[in-house]
Write a protein that holds these residues in place. Structure first.
Motif, PDB file in Angstrom:
ATOM      1  N   TYR A 169      12.220  -8.886   0.254  1.00  0.00           N
ATOM      2  CA  TYR A 169      12.283  -9.868  -0.822  1.00  0.00           C
ATOM      3  C   TYR A 169      12.211  -9.257  -2.224  1.00  0.00           C
ATOM      4  N   GLY A 170      11.702  -8.021  -2.309  1.00  0.00           N
ATOM      5  CA  GLY A 170      11.508  -7.399  -3.604  1.00  0.00           C
ATOM      6  C   GLY A 170      10.237  -7.900  -4.278  1.00  0.00           C
ATOM      7  N   VAL A 171       9.374  -6.989  -4.717  1.00  0.00           N
ATOM      8  CA  VAL A 171       8.135  -7.354  -5.404  1.00  0.00           C
ATOM      9  C   VAL A 171       8.244  -6.931  -6.867  1.00  0.00           C
ATOM     10  N   GLU A 172       8.106  -7.890  -7.773  1.00  0.00           N
ATOM     11  CA  GLU A 172       8.143  -7.575  -9.202  1.00  0.00           C
ATOM     12  C   GLU A 172       6.786  -7.054  -9.673  1.00  0.00           C
ATOM     13  N   HIS A 173       5.732  -7.779  -9.336  1.00  0.00           N
ATOM     14  CA  HIS A 173       4.375  -7.332  -9.650  1.00  0.00           C
ATOM     15  C   HIS A 173       3.399  -8.157  -8.815  1.00  0.00           C
ATOM     16  N   GLY A 174       2.139  -7.749  -8.809  1.00  0.00           N
ATOM     17  CA  GLY A 174       1.155  -8.482  -8.020  1.00  0.00           C
ATOM     18  C   GLY A 174      -0.265  -8.037  -8.287  1.00  0.00           C
ATOM     19  N   HIS A 175      -1.205  -8.780  -7.705  1.00  0.00           N
ATOM     20  CA  HIS A 175      -2.634  -8.458  -7.807  1.00  0.00           C
ATOM     21  C   HIS A 175      -3.239  -8.463  -6.412  1.00  0.00           C
ATOM     22  N   VAL A 176      -4.063  -7.456  -6.131  1.00  0.00           N
ATOM     23  CA  VAL A 176      -4.740  -7.336  -4.842  1.00  0.00           C
ATOM     24  C   VAL A 176      -6.232  -7.555  -5.052  1.00  0.00           C
ATOM     25  N   GLU A 177      -6.771  -8.569  -4.394  1.00  0.00           N
ATOM     26  CA  GLU A 177      -8.216  -8.808  -4.428  1.00  0.00           C
ATOM     27  C   GLU A 177      -8.762  -8.576  -3.034  1.00  0.00           C
ATOM     28  N   THR A 178      -9.684  -7.647  -2.891  1.00  0.00           N
ATOM     29  CA  THR A 178     -10.244  -7.373  -1.563  1.00  0.00           C
ATOM     30  C   THR A 178     -11.638  -7.975  -1.457  1.00  0.00           C
ATOM     31  N   VAL A 179     -11.863  -8.644  -0.350  1.00  0.00           N
ATOM     32  CA  VAL A 179     -13.189  -9.146   0.007  1.00  0.00           C
ATOM     33  C   VAL A 179     -13.702  -8.188   1.076  1.00  0.00           C
ATOM     34  N   HIS A 180     -14.571  -7.275   0.667  1.00  0.00           N
ATOM     35  CA  HIS A 180     -14.884  -6.100   1.478  1.00  0.00           C
ATOM     36  C   HIS A 180     -16.329  -6.121   1.971  1.00  0.00           C
ATOM     37  N   SER A 181     -16.521  -5.780   3.227  1.00  0.00           N
ATOM     38  CA  SER A 181     -17.876  -5.657   3.763  1.00  0.00           C
ATOM     39  C   SER A 181     -18.659  -4.613   2.981  1.00  0.00           C
ATOM     40  N   PHE A 182     -19.981  -4.802   2.906  1.00  0.00           N
ATOM     41  CA  PHE A 182     -20.804  -3.818   2.208  1.00  0.00           C
ATOM     42  C   PHE A 182     -20.761  -2.477   2.931  1.00  0.00           C
ATOM     43  N   THR A 183     -21.037  -1.422   2.197  1.00  0.00           N
ATOM     44  CA  THR A 183     -20.983  -0.072   2.767  1.00  0.00           C
ATOM     45  C   THR A 183     -22.283   0.672   2.476  1.00  0.00           C
ATOM     46  N   ASN A 184     -22.394   1.865   3.066  1.00  0.00           N
ATOM     47  CA  ASN A 184     -23.629   2.639   2.971  1.00  0.00           C
ATOM     48  C   ASN A 184     -23.972   3.088   1.555  1.00  0.00           C
ATOM     49  N   THR A 222      12.974 -12.806  -5.316  1.00  0.00           N
ATOM     50  CA  THR A 222      13.724 -13.942  -4.763  1.00  0.00           C
ATOM     51  C   THR A 222      12.762 -15.040  -4.336  1.00  0.00           C
ATOM     52  N   GLU A 223      13.249 -16.254  -4.256  1.00  0.00           N
ATOM     53  CA  GLU A 223      12.432 -17.364  -3.783  1.00  0.00           C
ATOM     54  C   GLU A 223      12.249 -17.252  -2.268  1.00  0.00           C
ATOM     55  N   VAL A 224      11.091 -17.708  -1.810  1.00  0.00           N
ATOM     56  CA  VAL A 224      10.777 -17.560  -0.379  1.00  0.00           C
ATOM     57  C   VAL A 224      10.266 -18.878   0.191  1.00  0.00           C
ATOM     58  N   THR A 230      -0.997 -18.321   4.495  1.00  0.00           N
ATOM     59  CA  THR A 230       0.129 -17.949   3.630  1.00  0.00           C
ATOM     60  C   THR A 230       0.502 -19.091   2.678  1.00  0.00           C
ATOM     61  N   ILE A 231       0.713 -18.718   1.407  1.00  0.00           N
ATOM     62  CA  ILE A 231       1.151 -19.682   0.392  1.00  0.00           C
ATOM     63  C   ILE A 231       2.464 -19.177  -0.202  1.00  0.00           C
ATOM     64  N   ALA A 232       3.466 -20.034  -0.255  1.00  0.00           N
ATOM     65  CA  ALA A 232       4.757 -19.662  -0.843  1.00  0.00           C
ATOM     66  C   ALA A 232       5.259 -20.807  -1.706  1.00  0.00           C
ATOM     67  N   GLN A 233       5.596 -20.498  -2.963  1.00  0.00           N
ATOM     68  CA  GLN A 233       6.141 -21.498  -3.867  1.00  0.00           C
ATOM     69  C   GLN A 233       7.097 -20.809  -4.826  1.00  0.00           C
ATOM     70  N   GLY A 234       8.367 -21.046  -4.626  1.00  0.00           N
ATOM     71  CA  GLY A 234       9.359 -20.371  -5.441  1.00  0.00           C
ATOM     72  C   GLY A 234       9.310 -18.872  -5.202  1.00  0.00           C
ATOM     73  N   LYS A 235       9.097 -18.111  -6.291  1.00  0.00           N
ATOM     74  CA  LYS A 235       8.996 -16.652  -6.181  1.00  0.00           C
ATOM     75  C   LYS A 235       7.551 -16.178  -6.037  1.00  0.00           C
ATOM     76  N   HIS A 236       6.649 -17.122  -5.880  1.00  0.00           N
ATOM     77  CA  HIS A 236       5.218 -16.785  -5.771  1.00  0.00           C
ATOM     78  C   HIS A 236       4.797 -16.778  -4.309  1.00  0.00           C
ATOM     79  N   LEU A 237       4.227 -15.664  -3.862  1.00  0.00           N
ATOM     80  CA  LEU A 237       3.783 -15.522  -2.476  1.00  0.00           C
ATOM     81  C   LEU A 237       2.360 -14.989  -2.438  1.00  0.00           C
ATOM     82  N   VAL A 238       1.515 -15.642  -1.650  1.00  0.00           N
ATOM     83  CA  VAL A 238       0.137 -15.171  -1.445  1.00  0.00           C
ATOM     84  C   VAL A 238      -0.068 -14.926   0.046  1.00  0.00           C
ATOM     85  N   LEU A 239      -0.442 -13.704   0.397  1.00  0.00           N
ATOM     86  CA  LEU A 239      -0.713 -13.334   1.787  1.00  0.00           C
ATOM     87  C   LEU A 239      -2.176 -12.924   1.938  1.00  0.00           C
ATOM     88  N   TYR A 240      -2.770 -13.320   3.056  1.00  0.00           N
ATOM     89  CA  TYR A 240      -4.148 -12.947   3.374  1.00  0.00           C
ATOM     90  C   TYR A 240      -4.104 -11.976   4.548  1.00  0.00           C
TER      91      TYR A 240
END
Length: 487
Positions: free
Chosen positions: A306-321, A388-390, A439-449
């Motif tokens: 689909y081609g990625v123009e830009h994006g943001h990654v937010e991680t919900v991460h388990s605690f570590t040592n 592209t729209e998805v 999964t959320i898709a609206q036009g060219k906006h896609l959110v994946l978990y």
């Protein structure tokens, strides 16, 4: 007889028939492994050390691929034929062979298998297993040990020979063996562990693990222990640049080094399945981070399609040592607050690190992380703007096919269940699992978990790199497709 008695009897009879067929399969699977060094799977689910009920469940799993349960009566004849063929070392997916034969419309099963497995016949591996040394024996180190021990029994391409640590008291060896034997997150070790304190050896399922005490990576003579041309896996994270990690290469008996963390400077960061073909003759390879491994394969297939123009990654991460159990001083921002009581906002380099494996993502991603009070399994939220729209269903269907049929199926899994939570993914061998319902898709906006076991899933990715470096990755038949070939 009551109205529903007959269906109940049919259900019981059907189950008994399945058990009988599965029990007939068990010795055939063992014979293929023992005599031919062949490992059998059903749509990627390995049939190693399994029970009859595991075989039945694997055939039921085929519904994800074929929309129907795969009959055991369809795979049993394949196993019967395979044991009579002069097969060499390989990993054979009998689920794909069964459906391929059915789709072909042919009637001669042996002729079909002779053609599909022509590359495997007579191809016996005579290579000696490659020695592997674990430098450090913490959370990742012990999981690597478990996987290596199991992989040696299954494939024989790499073998764990030693663990290098700094000594912490008189009971050091016993305590380290105990931590390998029992794990609060991943459960008990599958097998037996004994300790030879006189010779500093841990025996695990017949594998001799020499424990070497040293304070410096450059001072160990591995050849004194019969270890030669070894791959050292540094899971301490203490050194992350070429100068620091090159110390390992000064020790006798070391050929290559793999770091279980993102590397700095000019070191190649490898995400297996994406850029492992760039390893070549590199002496020092880094396996990036658990998050980078979890998101990069998904980002690649989405970008390719689909081609990625830009994006943001937010991680919900388990605690570590590296976090504190209770509030106390910590050199890092916010990480001094109690890990078990707080969500802790912190930074992640995973978004930038993606571009080290996929240069086309340079400057396209931002990222942050939130540490949460769970001991294992994390989630990455990929918030993407596409070229592209998805459509949501089309994206999900594509990712499901990638997870089942492509050569990234060990990296990407897919789930579509309303009851799934993080603990359900403890022990997954995949780098990441797409949660299709989110999964959320609206036009060219896609959110994946994307879920990922930041301990075990990542450790499996590291072992794939180790096997690649050793030239010991098992050949898989039938051949899998490139993600781009999927319709």
């Amino acid at each position: 007889m009551t109205a529903n008695a007959q269906p109940e009897q049919n259900q019981q009879s059907d189950w008994n028939d399945k058990v009988a067929l599965a029990q007939e399969m068990l010795p055939l699977i063992s014979q293929l492994h023992r005599n031919n060094d062949v490992v059998v799977s059903i749509f990627g689910r390995l049939l190693v050390g399994v029970k009859d009920t595991d075989i039945i469940k694997s055939h039921r799993y085929a519904r994800r691929v074929t929309d129907r349960e795969l009959p055991l009566s369809q795979t049993l004849p394949i196993l019967r034929e395979l044991v009579d063929m002069n097969l060499g070392t390989a990993s054979l997916d009998i689920g794909r062979l069964a459906t391929g034969f059915e789709k072909s419309g042919e009637t001669d099963l042996r002729a079909y298998l002779d053609r599909e497995l022509a590359e495997v016949v007579g191809k016996h591996s005579e290579n000696e297993p490659t020695d592997v040394v674990l430098y450090g024996f913490g959370r990742i180190g012990r999981l690597l040990a478990r996987i290596l021990i199991a992989r040696e029994a299954t494939y024989g391409g790499v073998r764990l020979r030693a663990v290098v640590v700094r000594k912490n008291g008189d009971n050091d060896l016993v305590k380290r063996a105990s931590l390998l034997r029992r794990d609060s997150v991943h459960g008990a070790f599958d097998g037996t562990i004994t300790v030879d304190e006189e010779n500093d050896v841990i025996w695990a399922n017949g594998t001799k693990i020499q424990v070497i005490y040293s304070n410096s990576p450059a001072e160990v003579d591995y050849t004194a222990y019969g270890i030669n041309d070894a791959i050292v896996v540094d899971n301490t994270g203490r050194w992350r640049d070429r100068e620091g990690l090159s110390q390992h290469l000064e020790s006798k008996g070391v050929a290559r080094v793999v770091l279980t963390a993102p590397g700095k400077g000019d070191l190649i960061n490898v995400v297996y399945g994406i850029n492992h073909d760039q390893i070549d003759d590199e002496k020092i390879i880094t396996a990036a981070s658990c998050t980078t491994n979890g998101i990069t394969p998904v980002l690649k297939v989405i970008n390719d399609r689909y081609g990625v123009e830009h994006g943001h990654v937010e991680t919900v991460h388990s605690f570590t040592n590296d976090q504190n159990l209770i509030d106390n001083f910590h050199k890092g921002s916010r990480r001094g607050r109690a890990a078990g009581l707080n969500m802790v906002l912190t930074e992640t380099g995973a978004a930038k690190a993606v571009s080290k494996a996929l240069p086309e993502f340079e400057g396209k991603l931002t990222g942050n992380a939130i540490r949460v009070p769970t001991p294992d399994v994390s989630m990455a939220v990929l918030n993407l703007t596409l070229e592209t729209e998805v459509d949501r269903d089309e994206v999900n269907n594509f990712l499901r096919k990638v997870s089942l049929h492509s050569n990234l199926r060990q990296q990407i899994s897919y789930i579509h269940s309303p009851e799934i939570v993080s603990s359900d993914f403890v022990g997954t061998t995949h780098a990441g699992i797409v949660d299709g319902l989110a999964t959320i898709a609206q036009g060219k906006h896609l959110v994946l978990y994307v879920w990922y076991d930041n301990e075990f899933g990542y450790s499996n990715q590291v072992i794939r790199i180790v096997e690649e470096v050793a030239g010991a990755r098992p050949e898989i038949y039938p051949r899998r497709l490139e993600a781009a070939e999927l319709k």
